[in-house]
Design a protein around this motif. Structure first.
Motif, PDB file in Angstrom:
ATOM      1  N   ALA A  61       0.837  -1.203   0.000  1.00  0.00           N
ATOM      2  CA  ALA A  61       0.000   0.000   0.000  1.00  0.00           C
ATOM      3  C   ALA A  61       0.870   1.251   0.000  1.00  0.00           C
ATOM      4  N   ARG A  62       1.969   1.207   0.795  1.00  0.00           N
ATOM      5  CA  ARG A  62       2.884   2.345   0.833  1.00  0.00           C
ATOM      6  C   ARG A  62       3.549   2.545  -0.526  1.00  0.00           C
ATOM      7  N   GLU A  63       3.962   1.439  -1.146  1.00  0.00           N
ATOM      8  CA  GLU A  63       4.596   1.513  -2.460  1.00  0.00           C
ATOM      9  C   GLU A  63       3.629   2.066  -3.501  1.00  0.00           C
ATOM     10  N   SER A  64       2.382   1.637  -3.423  1.00  0.00           N
ATOM     11  CA  SER A  64       1.375   2.111  -4.365  1.00  0.00           C
ATOM     12  C   SER A  64       1.123   3.601  -4.178  1.00  0.00           C
ATOM     13  N   ALA A  65       1.055   4.029  -2.922  1.00  0.00           N
ATOM     14  CA  ALA A  65       0.838   5.448  -2.636  1.00  0.00           C
ATOM     15  C   ALA A  65       2.005   6.287  -3.121  1.00  0.00           C
ATOM     16  N   GLU A  66       3.223   5.772  -2.926  1.00  0.00           N
ATOM     17  CA  GLU A  66       4.418   6.492  -3.360  1.00  0.00           C
ATOM     18  C   GLU A  66       4.463   6.579  -4.880  1.00  0.00           C
ATOM     19  N   LEU A  67       4.082   5.505  -5.558  1.00  0.00           N
ATOM     20  CA  LEU A  67       4.055   5.500  -7.011  1.00  0.00           C
ATOM     21  C   LEU A  67       3.049   6.527  -7.526  1.00  0.00           C
ATOM     22  N   LYS A  68       1.871   6.574  -6.918  1.00  0.00           N
ATOM     23  CA  LYS A  68       0.852   7.543  -7.329  1.00  0.00           C
ATOM     24  C   LYS A  68       1.341   8.971  -7.107  1.00  0.00           C
ATOM     25  N   ARG A  69       2.062   9.181  -5.978  1.00  0.00           N
ATOM     26  CA  ARG A  69       2.588  10.513  -5.685  1.00  0.00           C
ATOM     27  C   ARG A  69       3.586  10.931  -6.758  1.00  0.00           C
ATOM     28  N   LYS A  70       4.474  10.016  -7.126  1.00  0.00           N
ATOM     29  CA  LYS A  70       5.477  10.312  -8.153  1.00  0.00           C
ATOM     30  C   LYS A  70       4.822  10.553  -9.506  1.00  0.00           C
ATOM     31  N   GLN A  71       3.798   9.758  -9.811  1.00  0.00           N
ATOM     32  CA  GLN A  71       3.097   9.932 -11.078  1.00  0.00           C
ATOM     33  C   GLN A  71       2.393  11.283 -11.136  1.00  0.00           C
ATOM     34  N   HIS A  72       1.849  11.725 -10.014  1.00  0.00           N
ATOM     35  CA  HIS A  72       1.186  13.026  -9.968  1.00  0.00           C
ATOM     36  C   HIS A  72       2.194  14.151 -10.200  1.00  0.00           C
ATOM     37  N   ILE A  73       3.338  14.061  -9.521  1.00  0.00           N
ATOM     38  CA  ILE A  73       4.389  15.058  -9.690  1.00  0.00           C
ATOM     39  C   ILE A  73       4.881  15.059 -11.130  1.00  0.00           C
ATOM     40  N   ARG A  74       5.048  13.855 -11.679  1.00  0.00           N
ATOM     41  CA  ARG A  74       5.550  13.718 -13.054  1.00  0.00           C
ATOM     42  C   ARG A  74       4.576  14.353 -14.046  1.00  0.00           C
ATOM     43  N   ALA A  75       3.293  14.201 -13.795  1.00  0.00           N
ATOM     44  CA  ALA A  75       2.286  14.752 -14.708  1.00  0.00           C
ATOM     45  C   ALA A  75       2.347  16.275 -14.743  1.00  0.00           C
ATOM     46  N   GLN A  76       2.824  16.866 -13.653  1.00  0.00           N
ATOM     47  CA  GLN A  76       2.928  18.322 -13.593  1.00  0.00           C
ATOM     48  C   GLN A  76       4.248  18.839 -14.151  1.00  0.00           C
ATOM     49  N   ASN A  77       5.167  17.942 -14.435  1.00  0.00           N
ATOM     50  CA  ASN A  77       6.506  18.354 -14.863  1.00  0.00           C
ATOM     51  C   ASN A  77       6.959  17.542 -16.069  1.00  0.00           C
ATOM     52  N   LYS A  78       6.715  18.070 -17.238  1.00  0.00           N
ATOM     53  CA  LYS A  78       7.139  17.395 -18.455  1.00  0.00           C
ATOM     54  C   LYS A  78       8.653  17.481 -18.601  1.00  0.00           C
ATOM     55  N   ARG A  79       9.213  16.543 -19.328  1.00  0.00           N
ATOM     56  CA  ARG A  79      10.648  16.481 -19.538  1.00  0.00           C
ATOM     57  C   ARG A  79      10.953  16.505 -21.032  1.00  0.00           C
ATOM     58  N   TYR A  80      12.017  17.223 -21.365  1.00  0.00           N
ATOM     59  CA  TYR A  80      12.381  17.408 -22.765  1.00  0.00           C
ATOM     60  C   TYR A  80      13.850  17.043 -22.966  1.00  0.00           C
ATOM     61  N   LEU A  81      14.137  16.591 -24.170  1.00  0.00           N
ATOM     62  CA  LEU A  81      15.505  16.231 -24.539  1.00  0.00           C
ATOM     63  C   LEU A  81      15.883  16.956 -25.820  1.00  0.00           C
ATOM     64  N   ILE A  82      17.075  17.544 -25.827  1.00  0.00           N
ATOM     65  CA  ILE A  82      17.606  18.202 -27.020  1.00  0.00           C
ATOM     66  C   ILE A  82      18.881  17.477 -27.428  1.00  0.00           C
ATOM     67  N   VAL A  83      18.911  16.995 -28.651  1.00  0.00           N
ATOM     68  CA  VAL A  83      20.096  16.327 -29.187  1.00  0.00           C
ATOM     69  C   VAL A  83      20.570  17.120 -30.395  1.00  0.00           C
ATOM     70  N   CYS A  84      21.796  17.626 -30.333  1.00  0.00           N
ATOM     71  CA  CYS A  84      22.322  18.512 -31.371  1.00  0.00           C
ATOM     72  C   CYS A  84      23.281  17.793 -32.312  1.00  0.00           C
ATOM     73  N   GLU A  85      23.286  18.242 -33.548  1.00  0.00           N
ATOM     74  CA  GLU A  85      24.294  17.771 -34.515  1.00  0.00           C
ATOM     75  C   GLU A  85      25.670  18.299 -34.123  1.00  0.00           C
ATOM     76  N   GLY A  86      25.737  19.575 -33.796  1.00  0.00           N
ATOM     77  CA  GLY A  86      27.004  20.186 -33.414  1.00  0.00           C
ATOM     78  C   GLY A  86      27.484  19.668 -32.075  1.00  0.00           C
ATOM     79  N   THR A  87      28.785  19.601 -31.921  1.00  0.00           N
ATOM     80  CA  THR A  87      29.352  19.092 -30.672  1.00  0.00           C
ATOM     81  C   THR A  87      29.591  20.192 -29.648  1.00  0.00           C
ATOM     82  N   LYS A  88      29.667  21.448 -30.090  1.00  0.00           N
ATOM     83  CA  LYS A  88      29.993  22.529 -29.165  1.00  0.00           C
ATOM     84  C   LYS A  88      29.068  23.737 -29.304  1.00  0.00           C
ATOM     85  N   THR A  89      28.991  24.315 -30.506  1.00  0.00           N
ATOM     86  CA  THR A  89      28.286  25.577 -30.681  1.00  0.00           C
ATOM     87  C   THR A  89      26.838  25.503 -30.202  1.00  0.00           C
TER      88      THR A  89
END
Length: 225
Positions: free
Chosen positions: A12-40
């Motif tokens: 039950a604790r694990e389920s509650a913790e998972l739901k809490r994390k899922q709720h937080i995750r839903a409010q915070n999207k994550r993005y990834l940027i992958v560039c061709e250039g190595t520096k600029t």
């Protein structure tokens, strides 16, 4: 208390913790940027993210694994799948690469569209001829095409035009502080890119062009209040 009751309470604790994390995750999207250039490009976007207070946990700028468009997309897909397997896939993955003279450009753009249609949210953010054209738009609007001439490639021609601008005489790949030096002109560059897009749509032109302003708009929406 029996072992069965302890097991139920732990689950039950694990389920509650998972739901809490899922709720937080839903409010915070994550993005990834992958560039061709190595520096600029990585330097530019990391400086922008730092200036806007956008945490690396929200937007990650990943090192590339090959500089051709197809390699950029392949690496971005690998990183997306890697996170998805861990149960926390990126909400959007931006693949930044140039048209330049790459033979895999069109195929790479199409691959991102196919992957997105299949549920993997990759998007190509391209510039023609190269990323430096986006920097050039900070100094004014232009829809003049660029072409290779003599020993200078099409990319060299854009860099030459950029070096003629104030503060860019010593411009070179990997130079740091580019975003910082240009941020006062960012809105002008965005406006010029939008105007150019309308021109390209009206004339079916692809040279010059850039989608960097689209990514800028997304990142701007992530700035903390």
């Amino acid at each position: 208390m029996g072992s069965e009751d302890l097991f139920r309470k732990r689950k039950a604790r694990e389920s509650a913790e998972l739901k809490r994390k899922q709720h937080i995750r839903a409010q915070n999207k994550r993005y990834l940027i992958v560039c061709e250039g190595t520096k600029t490009e990585p330097h530019y976007f990391r400086e922008l993210l730092d200036d806007w207070g956008i945490r690396q946990q929200v937007v990650r700028v990943a090192p590339n694994d090959g500089v051709s468009p197809d390699r950029v997309v392949a690496h971005a897909l690998h990183l997306y799948n890697e996170d998805a397997e861990g149960g926390d896939a990126y909400d959007k993955v931006y693949c930044i690469f140039d048209r330049d003279k790459h033979t895999t450009f069109s195929a790479a753009v199409q691959q991102t569209k196919d992957l997105s249609a299949g549920g993997k949210p990759l998007e190509a953010i391209t510039s023609t001829p190269c990323f430096e054209f986006w920097l050039l738009l900070h100094f004014g609007y232009t829809d003049q095409p660029f072409h290779a001439a003599g020993k200078k490639s099409v990319g060299d021609q854009v860099v030459q035009a950029l070096k003629a601008k104030d503060g860019f005489k010593q411009y070179g790949k990997g130079l740091k502080g580019i975003y910082t030096g240009l941020k006062g002109r960012l809105n002008e560059a965005v406006g010029n890119a939008e105007k150019l897009r309308s021109h390209c749509e009206a004339t079916s032109s692809v040279n010059p062009a850039t989608d960097i302003d689209k990514l800028i708009a997304t990142l701007r929406s992530l700035k903390p209040e």
